[in-house]
Design an enzyme around this catalytic site. Structure first.
Site, PDB file in Angstrom:
ATOM      1  N   HIS A 232       0.808  -1.207   0.000  1.00 43.86           N
ATOM      2  CA  HIS A 232       0.000   0.000   0.000  1.00 43.86           C
ATOM      3  C   HIS A 232       0.848   1.267   0.000  1.00 43.86           C
ATOM      4  O   HIS A 232       0.655   2.119  -0.855  1.00 43.86           O
ATOM      5  CB  HIS A 232      -1.049   0.063   1.098  1.00 43.86           C
ATOM      6  CG  HIS A 232      -1.879   1.280   0.893  1.00 43.86           C
ATOM      7  ND1 HIS A 232      -2.809   1.376  -0.115  1.00 43.86           N
ATOM      8  CD2 HIS A 232      -1.811   2.515   1.426  1.00 43.86           C
ATOM      9  CE1 HIS A 232      -3.297   2.596  -0.162  1.00 43.86           C
ATOM     10  NE2 HIS A 232      -2.705   3.309   0.762  1.00 43.86           N
ATOM     11  N   TYR A 236       1.905   5.550  -2.448  1.00 43.05           N
ATOM     12  CA  TYR A 236       2.235   6.946  -2.132  1.00 43.05           C
ATOM     13  C   TYR A 236       3.615   7.295  -2.635  1.00 43.05           C
ATOM     14  O   TYR A 236       3.914   8.450  -2.907  1.00 43.05           O
ATOM     15  CB  TYR A 236       2.058   7.215  -0.638  1.00 43.05           C
ATOM     16  CG  TYR A 236       0.625   7.018  -0.272  1.00 43.05           C
ATOM     17  CD1 TYR A 236      -0.335   7.888  -0.771  1.00 43.05           C
ATOM     18  CD2 TYR A 236       0.202   5.918   0.448  1.00 43.05           C
ATOM     19  CE1 TYR A 236      -1.670   7.682  -0.544  1.00 43.05           C
ATOM     20  CE2 TYR A 236      -1.139   5.702   0.686  1.00 43.05           C
ATOM     21  CZ  TYR A 236      -2.070   6.584   0.189  1.00 43.05           C
ATOM     22  OH  TYR A 236      -3.392   6.357   0.399  1.00 43.05           O
ATOM     23  N   HIS A 383      -9.819   1.063 -11.330  1.00 48.40           N
ATOM     24  CA  HIS A 383      -9.451   2.043 -10.301  1.00 48.40           C
ATOM     25  C   HIS A 383      -7.973   2.424 -10.414  1.00 48.40           C
ATOM     26  O   HIS A 383      -7.633   3.593 -10.464  1.00 48.40           O
ATOM     27  CB  HIS A 383      -9.754   1.484  -8.907  1.00 48.40           C
ATOM     28  CG  HIS A 383      -9.106   2.257  -7.808  1.00 48.40           C
ATOM     29  ND1 HIS A 383      -9.570   3.490  -7.403  1.00 48.40           N
ATOM     30  CD2 HIS A 383      -8.016   2.009  -7.049  1.00 48.40           C
ATOM     31  CE1 HIS A 383      -8.800   3.960  -6.439  1.00 48.40           C
ATOM     32  NE2 HIS A 383      -7.841   3.075  -6.203  1.00 48.40           N
ATOM     33  N   PHE A 384      -7.087   1.428 -10.489  1.00 42.36           N
ATOM     34  CA  PHE A 384      -5.690   1.860 -10.426  1.00 42.36           C
ATOM     35  C   PHE A 384      -5.143   2.343 -11.765  1.00 42.36           C
ATOM     36  O   PHE A 384      -4.107   2.980 -11.798  1.00 42.36           O
ATOM     37  CB  PHE A 384      -4.779   0.854  -9.714  1.00 42.36           C
ATOM     38  CG  PHE A 384      -4.654  -0.504 -10.331  1.00 42.36           C
ATOM     39  CD1 PHE A 384      -4.052  -0.679 -11.556  1.00 42.36           C
ATOM     40  CD2 PHE A 384      -5.094  -1.622  -9.641  1.00 42.36           C
ATOM     41  CE1 PHE A 384      -3.913  -1.929 -12.108  1.00 42.36           C
ATOM     42  CE2 PHE A 384      -4.969  -2.881 -10.189  1.00 42.36           C
ATOM     43  CZ  PHE A 384      -4.373  -3.041 -11.424  1.00 42.36           C
ATOM     44  N   HIS A 385      -5.853   2.092 -12.856  1.00 37.68           N
ATOM     45  CA  HIS A 385      -5.414   2.760 -14.086  1.00 37.68           C
ATOM     46  C   HIS A 385      -5.791   4.235 -14.080  1.00 37.68           C
ATOM     47  O   HIS A 385      -5.197   5.039 -14.787  1.00 37.68           O
ATOM     48  CB  HIS A 385      -5.967   2.067 -15.330  1.00 37.68           C
ATOM     49  CG  HIS A 385      -5.159   0.878 -15.719  1.00 37.68           C
ATOM     50  ND1 HIS A 385      -5.385  -0.362 -15.190  1.00 37.68           N
ATOM     51  CD2 HIS A 385      -4.088   0.743 -16.543  1.00 37.68           C
ATOM     52  CE1 HIS A 385      -4.498  -1.217 -15.682  1.00 37.68           C
ATOM     53  NE2 HIS A 385      -3.690  -0.572 -16.488  1.00 37.68           N
ATOM     54  N   ARG A 446     -10.147 -10.008 -12.582  1.00 33.07           N
ATOM     55  CA  ARG A 446      -8.922  -9.463 -13.142  1.00 33.07           C
ATOM     56  C   ARG A 446      -7.926 -10.597 -13.323  1.00 33.07           C
ATOM     57  O   ARG A 446      -8.206 -11.737 -12.961  1.00 33.07           O
ATOM     58  CB  ARG A 446      -8.336  -8.399 -12.219  1.00 33.07           C
ATOM     59  CG  ARG A 446      -7.903  -8.938 -10.877  1.00 33.07           C
ATOM     60  CD  ARG A 446      -7.392  -7.852  -9.950  1.00 33.07           C
ATOM     61  NE  ARG A 446      -6.039  -7.427 -10.308  1.00 33.07           N
ATOM     62  CZ  ARG A 446      -5.204  -6.820  -9.464  1.00 33.07           C
ATOM     63  NH1 ARG A 446      -5.588  -6.583  -8.216  1.00 33.07           N
ATOM     64  NH2 ARG A 446      -4.012  -6.452  -9.841  1.00 33.07           N
ATOM     65  N   ARG A 447      -6.751 -10.298 -13.864  1.00 37.65           N
ATOM     66  CA  ARG A 447      -5.633 -11.229 -13.950  1.00 37.65           C
ATOM     67  C   ARG A 447      -6.000 -12.548 -14.604  1.00 37.65           C
ATOM     68  O   ARG A 447      -5.672 -13.621 -14.088  1.00 37.65           O
ATOM     69  CB  ARG A 447      -5.097 -11.537 -12.551  1.00 37.65           C
ATOM     70  CG  ARG A 447      -4.448 -10.356 -11.905  1.00 37.65           C
ATOM     71  CD  ARG A 447      -3.793 -10.711 -10.614  1.00 37.65           C
ATOM     72  NE  ARG A 447      -2.673  -9.822 -10.366  1.00 37.65           N
ATOM     73  CZ  ARG A 447      -1.936  -9.852  -9.290  1.00 37.65           C
ATOM     74  NH1 ARG A 447      -2.175 -10.718  -8.350  1.00 37.65           N
ATOM     75  NH2 ARG A 447      -0.935  -9.027  -9.143  1.00 37.65           N
TER      76      ARG A 447
END
Ligand code: HEM
Ligand SMILES: [Cu+2]
Ligand SMILES: [Cu+2]
Lengths: 583, 66, 178
Positions: A232, A236, A383-385, A446-447
């Site tokens: 996680h 950041y 979300h993470f794209h 996913r994956r």
């Protein structure tokens, strides 16, 4: 002031080299991304076999989120430190050393991943089809883990290099406040030291010996938990250079200055303190971790929304200030006074906009009960794209249009081309990101090389599945086109075409409320680091202890043996010491 | 307010492309199906319009690096 | 330190949002009783022989849910490369209007167990037994209803083949014990 490239030629060389490595990774990752979107949506799946899909996916993940982002970060941070302290590297050989180690580590891991494409010859058996999360007991070649370790140690030395510059500066300027950019770099690196400890322990003490055959087994949940201890906060690490751009570069481009230096410092302190004790939110649906620990991680996660919400305020306020300086008026009219013609500004703004949207899907992911609906579906990929894949990647590409002249001494090739590139990325990502979110709600995992199953019918809540697939493929193609434009631009800028010397003066305007307004305690990074350590101990000691004691010991091979006999006393005495310190 | 320049037009068209494509899915949700061919031709025209607008963006304003 | 009025307002609203989020989820857990996957399922050494000796797995003889009491049932599933047993091949059968607790574990690598389109979703980790409870409503017709189950964590080449089914059977067609 002189242009950075001319004032600090050695440092500029390292910055250029790091950016070069980052963009090579981006190119490789982008090509894999294109293959994936077309393969898993069924539009073109004859290029690779389903088995090779996972090699492609491993390469995409590693190249994008470990190499591209982190190489860019070290280059950008080197610039930030040198430029904000106004001093050369203490020892340029060390600077080149850490860059060299990071390249070496990447090469080691890359060879093992690429080995996955080769079925015969000297590379057969050399594989790392384990994705960038390398959950054991999926096993990669030892060189894969060793490469990661070398890469991470490289970043540790980089951090040390920057601390050294700061210590030297401090000695010469004992009464001055730490410059804002230096503050951002150092707090980020402290967070990184804490965070990367988790993955370093997992790799060095468990995965390398196990892949070499020294241990027969690993405790799967333990190495997974250690991965997310790092996994996680690493987000950041991707985000902090971008926050630095948003705080430092965007207001300047908008024609103004940063709204508040103290608030920027508070935001970075909050990230240092809260980033690590949240990793268990990636394990909401893991067995073997009690609900209470998950709840604790969720609370920390929710509070971690605060620095991002504050950033939204400060950045928008700074931009509005800039627009008004340029003659913008009215409640919304000021928006038209912004420098939309600059690809750096437009790209970063679009990236910020998408980050705001992705923030909402992030809030959903963070809620531990609603997470069940979306965990490991395409929703998460969407979300993470939009976060790392756009807020970070698009900001990096956009900022490069501003940044490149600083480190090469020459202007970029064409702002039109730059604008076309950032707009295309935005369009492509809205299509791909949004459709992925919706496909995830319908349950598409996913994956996977092929999400169609005989046993499963997806009920598209919003839009038929075929349509969503089409949108994902279309978005992916537009994104790839955007990357082609970006690389064409880099190539054209490095030739003589349109060569113009970079403009001067090269400086960052002072904030509206300066550092003198920030309480001194904010710069006490020792204090903040200690608080971070305490929070980490509180959130992690007990779950880790129970994973080891109940889950088969350190290596997952001693079920029935009472590991508690040697672990619990250690834990309880640690807690005693901790309570003693606090009381 | 000023009249929008070429950059403004390009930006607005970029948002329009997205809105148009998503709108078809939304219509699909409420049971209105539009043939995909003409629909995407429309979106492509918007995209080309945006690209054309970009060509009208002047190259020499201020250097990018300032 | 000078903090602008709007900054304070924004800060306050942000905190309110955060506390609100935590509040709703706490309510969901405590008030509405939404259950999380936790460590309740216990652990087991990840090998076929030990898993089959485990009480929950020993009682799972075929693909039908095992009756506990009232409308409560249990199903033990082994997730392995690249199938669910039971589930792949012939569907797991559960009666309508029931509360079924699934126990899922893996003898090899990490897998996922996700009932597509619902929030029944858990990781399957070697060494750990995942425990989730799912409520199946009464059917609206006398036809059985099928749900797809997929492995949603990459588990090796062949992962995209790993899926199964749960079949909700009308009460009068239920052949298992009740
Ligand atoms: C050309 C642009 C891109 C395309 C077409 C693309 C496409 C995809 C697709 C389709 C997947 C899902 C594969 C699956 O789960 O089966 C994926 C995964 C992923 N992408 Fe991208 N992507 C692009 C750019 C990026 C960027 C810029 C980043 C980050 C900086 C990124 C980071 C990731 C990560 C971390 C994963 C997950 C890998 C895993 O599950 O192990 N991608 N990408
Ligand atoms: Cu996270
Ligand atoms: Cu699988």
């Amino acid at each position: 002031m002189e242009v950075f490239a001319n004032e600090y030629p050695d440092e500029a060389w390292v910055v250029r080299a790091a950016l070069g490595s980052a963009f090579v990774a981006l190119a490789i990752g982008g090509l894999m991304g294109l293959i994936q979107t077309l393969h898993r949506t069924g539009f073109y799946d004859s290029l690779i076999s389903n088995a090779d899909y996972y090699t492609v996916l491993t390469l995409h993940g590693v190249a994008m989120v470990l190499l591209f982002t982190i190489f860019f970060l070290v280059g950008f941070f080197q610039w930030a430190i040198t430029d904000s302290l106004g001093r050369k590297s203490e020892d340029i050989r060390i600077t080149k050393l850490w860059y060299g180690m990071m390249v070496l580590g990447s090469a080691m891991s890359a060879v093992t991943i690429l080995g996955g494409f080769v079925d015969s010859g000297s590379l057969s058996g050399v594989e790392a089809d384990v994705l960038y999360t390398f959950y054991a007991p999926l096993e990669a070649h030892p060189l894969y883990y060793m490469g990661l370790a070398v890469f991470i140690i490289g970043t540790w030395i980089a951090g040390f290099d920057w601390f050294r510059s700061w210590w030297a500066w401090k000695k010469e300027n004992p009464d001055e406040r730490m410059p804002l950019r230096t503050f951002m770099v150092l707090t980020t690196m402290l967070m990184w030291y804490l965070a990367s400890l988790g993955v370093a322990i997992s790799v060095v003490f468990f995965l390398i010996p196990w892949s070499l055959g020294i241990f027969d087994s690993v405790n799967s949940l333990l190495t997974r938990t250690l991965f997310w201890f790092f996994g996680h906060p690493v987000v950041y690490f991707w985000l902090m250079p971008v926050y630095m751009m948003w705080y430092v570069i965007m207001p300047k481009l908008a024609g103004g200055r940063l709204f508040s230096d103290p608030l920027a410092r508070i935001v970075f302190v909050l990230f240092l303190v809260l980033s690590v004790p949240t990793g268990i939110h990636h394990q909401y649906v893991d067995p073997g971790i009690a609900e209470g620990f998950k709840f604790l991680a969720m609370t920390n996660t929710m509070f971690l929304l605060l620095p991002s919400l504050l950033t939204a305020f400060t950045v928008v306020a700074s931009i509005e200030h800039g627009a008004r300086q340029r003659g913008g008026e009215g409640y919304f009219g000021w928006l038209t006074a912004l420098p939309w013609g600059k690809p750096a500004f437009t790209g970063m703004t679009l990236a910020g906009l998408m980050f705001a949207a992705a923030g909402f899907s992030g809030m959903i992911n963070a809620g531990m009960s609603i997470n069940y609906l979306v965990h490991n579906t395409l929703w998460v990929v969407g979300h993470f794209h939009m976060t790392v894949g756009t807020a970070v990647a698009l900001s990096i590409m956009a900022a490069t249009y501003w940044f490149l002249p600083k480190i090469t001494g020459r202007e970029i090739f064409s702002r039109r081309l730059g604008l076309a590139q950032v707009l295309l990325w935005f369009i492509g990502m809205v299509l791909m990101g949004n459709a992925m979110h919706r496909a995830g709600l319908a349950g598409v995992p996913r994956r996977t090389a092929d999400p169609t199953y005989d046993q499963v019918i997806y009920d598209g809540a919003y839009g038929a599945i075929g349509e969503l697939r089409f949108q994902i493929a279309l978005g992916g193609v537009l994104l790839s086109l955007s990357l082609v434009l970006f690389f064409a631009h880099l190539v054209l800028s490095s030739f003589d075409i349109g060569e113009r010397a970079a403009a001067t003066p090269d400086s960052i305007p002072a904030p509206l409320s300066g550092p003198e307004q920030a309480p001194k305690v904010l710069d006490n990074i020792r204090l903040w680091t200690s608080i971070a350590v305490v929070l980490i101990l509180i959130t992690y000691i007990l779950p880790l202890a129970s994973i080891v004691t109940d889950g088969g010991g350190w290596l997952g091979d001693s079920y029935g043996v009472i590991v508690a006999e040697y672990v619990l006393p250690a834990v309880s005495s640690t807690i005693d010491i901790f309570v003693g310190v606090v009381a | 307010m000023n009249r929008p320049g070429p950059v403004g037009i390009a930006l607005v068209l970029a948002f329009a492309v997205v809105a148009v494509i998503e709108f078809r899915t939304v219509l699909g949700m409420v049971g209105i199906d539009i043939a995909i061919g003409p629909y995407f031709a429309g979106a492509a025209i918007l995209l080309v319009g945006g690209a054309a607008a970009l060509f009208a963006v002047p190259e020499e304003l201020t250097p990018e690096s300032v | 330190m000078e903090i602008h009025r709007y900054e304070k307002l924004w800060f306050g609203l942000s905190l309110l949002l955060i506390v609100g989020f935590i509040g709703t989820i706490t309510y969901g857990a405590v008030g509405a009783g939404v259950q999380m996957v936790s460590d309740d399922g216990g652990t087991v050494e990840p090998s076929f022989s030990t898993i089959n000796e485990n009480e929950k797995f020993a009682q799972q003889e075929d693909n039908q849910a095992v009756h506990v009491e009232g409308n409560e049932y249990e199903v033990a599933v082994i997730a392995q490369r690249f199938s669910f047993q039971p589930g792949t091949g012939s569907p797991i059968q559960v009666p309508e209007d029931s509360r079924v607790t699934f126990y899922v574990t893996s003898p090899d690598v990490i897998h996922g167990f996700s009932v597509v389109g619902t929030n029944a979703n858990t990781m399957v980790i070697p060494g750990q037994i995942a425990e989730i409870t799912v409520e199946f409503d009464e059917l609206d017709s006398d036809e059985p209803k099928e749900y797809g189950v997929v492995c949603h964590e990459f588990c090796g080449a062949g992962h995209e083949e790993m899926a199964g089914q749960i079949q909700v059977v009308p009460e009068d067609q239920w052949e298992g014990d009740a």
